[in-house]
Design an enzyme around this catalytic site. Structure first.
Site, PDB file in Angstrom:
ATOM      1  CG  HIS A  20      -1.584  11.447   2.499  1.00  0.00           C
ATOM      2  ND1 HIS A  20      -2.572  10.506   2.342  1.00  0.00           N
ATOM      3  CD2 HIS A  20      -0.449  10.870   2.026  1.00  0.00           C
ATOM      4  CE1 HIS A  20      -2.054   9.410   1.796  1.00  0.00           C
ATOM      5  NE2 HIS A  20      -0.773   9.602   1.602  1.00  0.00           N
ATOM      6  CE1 TYR A  65       8.003  13.191   5.342  1.00  0.00           C
ATOM      7  CE2 TYR A  65       9.865  12.090   6.368  1.00  0.00           C
ATOM      8  CZ  TYR A  65       9.241  13.247   5.938  1.00  0.00           C
ATOM      9  OH  TYR A  65       9.863  14.459   6.117  1.00  0.00           O
TER      10      TYR A  65
END
Length: 189
Positions: A20, A65
């Site tokens: 990711h 995030y």
């Protein structure tokens, strides 16, 4: 600033080499490539800048995030009054095999929560993006994207990041169409 180039990922050491974080890895590579550091805290992220081919460029790693990436990016876009077509987003994509790189001028979120956040904050899908293939999940999606690359995959990812960086260089020297032809084709620089 003429361009903002942002890579998506999650902050923290435990995420550094996860699938990711392909976008963060690309920004780190670009920083070395253009001889700068992405270490100043601004826009809810880490930033660095450089000038190349007469263009001023901000590199941005949102520290919000993944799922809130748009919050950081919109601050930088608004501050520098950057048009969406001058924002380039680099991120991981499960639709492609590990190491495949694709660039497009606009598009939907494709199920990617970081892109979904950016689209919500910008109010448009019309921003260029470079997608780095991380492979189709072999097990639970969340566990897969948060897992580290396997040894045989690391070289492919870094070759993909190098290709994306060369594409950025072409974009800054010329235009997005030439960059897309290079990234999406088999052209060698």
């Amino acid at each position: 600033m003429d361009y903002i180039i942002t890579g998506l990922g999650n902050p923290g050491e435990r995420y550094t080499f996860t699938r990711h974080n392909a976008g963060f890895l690309a920004i780190d590579y670009l920083a070395q490539f253009f001889n700068t550091k992405v270490d100043k805290i601004k826009f809810k992220g880490l930033v660095g800048s450089f000038e190349y081919a007469g263009k001023k460029v901000l590199l941005l790693k949102p520290m919000t995030y993944m799922n809130a990436s748009g919050e950081s990016i919109i601050e930088a876009v608004n501050f520098y009054k950057i048009k969406p077509e001058k924002l380039i987003v680099i991120y991981d994509d499960i639709a492609f095999d590990v190491g495949v790189v694709k660039m497009r001028k606009k598009g939907s979120d494709g199920g990617h929560n970081g892109i979904k956040s950016i689209i919500q904050c910008l109010g448009t899908e019309e921003f260029p993006r470079i997608r780095i293939g991380i492979g189709v999940p072999k097990y639970d999606m969340v566990k897969y994207v948060l897992s580290e690359f396997e040894d045989g995959e690391k070289e492919k990812i870094f070759r993909a990041i190098e290709k994306a960086s060369n594409g950025i260089k072409i974009l800054l020297e010329s235009d997005i169409d030439r960059a897309m032809n290079y990234i999406n084709g088999d052209v060698v620089v």
